[in-house]
Design a protein around this motif. Structure first.
Motif, short mmCIF file in Angstrom:
data_model
loop_
_atom_site.label_atom_id
_atom_site.label_comp_id
_atom_site.label_asym_id
_atom_site.label_seq_id
_atom_site.Cartn_x
_atom_site.Cartn_y
_atom_site.Cartn_z
N ASP A 9 0.80 -1.23 0.00
CA ASP A 9 0.00 0.00 0.00
C ASP A 9 0.83 1.28 0.00
O ASP A 9 0.29 2.37 0.16
CB ASP A 9 -0.96 0.00 1.18
CG ASP A 9 -0.25 -0.15 2.52
OD1 ASP A 9 0.89 -0.66 2.55
OD2 ASP A 9 -0.85 0.23 3.54
N LEU A 10 2.15 1.16 -0.20
CA LEU A 10 3.02 2.34 -0.25
C LEU A 10 3.51 2.58 -1.68
O LEU A 10 3.51 1.67 -2.50
CB LEU A 10 4.21 2.16 0.69
CG LEU A 10 3.90 2.02 2.17
CD1 LEU A 10 5.19 1.90 2.97
CD2 LEU A 10 3.04 3.16 2.69
N LEU A 11 3.94 3.80 -1.94
CA LEU A 11 4.56 4.10 -3.23
C LEU A 11 5.79 3.22 -3.40
O LEU A 11 6.48 2.91 -2.42
CB LEU A 11 4.96 5.57 -3.29
CG LEU A 11 3.84 6.59 -3.20
CD1 LEU A 11 4.41 8.00 -3.11
CD2 LEU A 11 2.88 6.45 -4.37
N SER A 12 6.07 2.83 -4.64
CA SER A 12 7.23 1.95 -4.84
C SER A 12 8.13 2.36 -5.99
O SER A 12 9.26 1.89 -6.08
CB SER A 12 6.77 0.51 -5.04
OG SER A 12 5.95 0.40 -6.18
N ASP A 13 7.65 3.20 -6.89
CA ASP A 13 8.45 3.61 -8.04
C ASP A 13 8.98 5.01 -7.83
O ASP A 13 8.20 5.97 -7.70
CB ASP A 13 7.62 3.55 -9.32
CG ASP A 13 7.20 2.14 -9.67
OD1 ASP A 13 8.00 1.22 -9.45
OD2 ASP A 13 6.06 1.96 -10.15
N PHE A 14 10.30 5.13 -7.80
CA PHE A 14 10.96 6.40 -7.55
C PHE A 14 12.09 6.62 -8.55
O PHE A 14 12.67 5.66 -9.04
CB PHE A 14 11.52 6.44 -6.12
CG PHE A 14 10.49 6.30 -5.06
CD1 PHE A 14 9.76 7.40 -4.63
CD2 PHE A 14 10.23 5.07 -4.48
CE1 PHE A 14 8.79 7.26 -3.65
CE2 PHE A 14 9.27 4.92 -3.50
CZ PHE A 14 8.55 6.03 -3.07
N PRO A 15 12.42 7.87 -8.81
CA PRO A 15 13.59 8.16 -9.64
C PRO A 15 14.86 7.70 -8.91
O PRO A 15 14.80 7.33 -7.72
CB PRO A 15 13.58 9.68 -9.78
CG PRO A 15 12.26 10.13 -9.30
CD PRO A 15 11.70 9.07 -8.42
N PRO A 16 16.01 7.77 -9.58
CA PRO A 16 17.27 7.43 -8.89
C PRO A 16 17.45 8.29 -7.64
O PRO A 16 16.93 9.40 -7.55
CB PRO A 16 18.34 7.75 -9.93
CG PRO A 16 17.63 7.67 -11.24
CD PRO A 16 16.22 8.12 -10.97
N LEU A 17 18.23 7.76 -6.70
CA LEU A 17 18.46 8.48 -5.46
C LEU A 17 19.05 9.86 -5.75
O LEU A 17 19.75 10.07 -6.73
CB LEU A 17 19.42 7.69 -4.57
CG LEU A 17 18.88 6.37 -4.05
CD1 LEU A 17 19.96 5.68 -3.20
CD2 LEU A 17 17.60 6.57 -3.24
N ARG A 18 18.75 10.78 -4.85
CA ARG A 18 19.27 12.15 -4.95
C ARG A 18 20.56 12.24 -4.16
O ARG A 18 20.75 11.50 -3.20
CB ARG A 18 18.27 13.12 -4.29
CG ARG A 18 16.88 13.05 -4.82
CD ARG A 18 15.81 13.66 -3.89
NE ARG A 18 16.27 14.25 -2.66
CZ ARG A 18 16.32 15.58 -2.45
NH1 ARG A 18 15.92 16.41 -3.37
NH2 ARG A 18 16.75 16.05 -1.31
N SER A 19 21.42 13.12 -4.49
CA SER A 19 22.61 13.47 -3.71
C SER A 19 23.53 12.32 -3.34
O SER A 19 24.28 12.41 -2.39
CB SER A 19 22.20 14.20 -2.43
OG SER A 19 21.62 13.32 -1.49
#
Length: 175
Positions: A161-171
């Motif tokens: 029930d959580l978001l799972s698709d994200f861009p590459p990590l930041r910083s």
């Protein structure tokens, strides 16, 4: 935790931002207390908390992200938290915890995107097979952070029930 896009949110909401920040902190504090964690500091839109057990930290993180997804934000705003978890042995001083592990936790948190939970290999190893029901960890590989001498293997916490698709990590830079 760190509130994603807090400056833009403040600019959009103006005086209503204070109540949003209070609501975010209430949601985080409720989940942390339920998992027997302890708040160390709150600066700006960041909260720094500690847990005696790694599984409790993951339990609280998942509960926080679920609480954030319940919404109720003004003007249909999207309010998301970044969560970064790391395990270490910082020194407790009269001004709070001090140590490289504190800085690593902050760097890991800042590398995440809103709605994402990033966990270091130190936390993953401490959790072992004691993940909360329905939660898995997916390897993101090893990453380098400014000021942290060694690469850190990172994992993303997943729940249905959580978001799972994200861009590459930041910083962070892949090792």
């Amino acid at each position: 935790t760190d509130l994603e896009g807090s400056t833009d949110l403040l600019a959009r909401l103006g005086d209503r931002y204070a109540s949003v920040l209070a609501d975010v902190r209430r949601r985080v504090r409720t989940a942390v207390r339920h998992a027997h964690g302890r708040e160390v500091s709150a600066r700006g839109d960041d909260l720094f908390v500690v847990f005696e057990r790694a599984p409790a930290a993951i339990e609280a993180s998942v509960a926080i992200q679920r609480a954030m997804r319940q919404g109720g934000w003004p003007d249909g705003s999207e309010v998301r938290l970044r969560i970064g978890l790391h395990r270490g042995r910082p020194a407790l001083t009269d001004t709070g915890y001090v140590g490289l592990s504190v800085h690593a936790a902050a760097r890991i948190c800042f590398a995440a995107h809103g709605g994402q939970i990033i966990v270091s290999s130190a936390v993953r190893n401490a959790v072992g097979e004691s993940l909360p029901d329905g939660v898995t960890l997916r390897s993101l590989g090893a990453w380098r952070f400014r000021g942290i001498p060694d690469a850190v293997e990172l994992f993303q916490a997943h729940a249905a029930d959580l978001l799972s698709d994200f861009p590459p990590l930041r910083s962070a830079v892949p090792a």
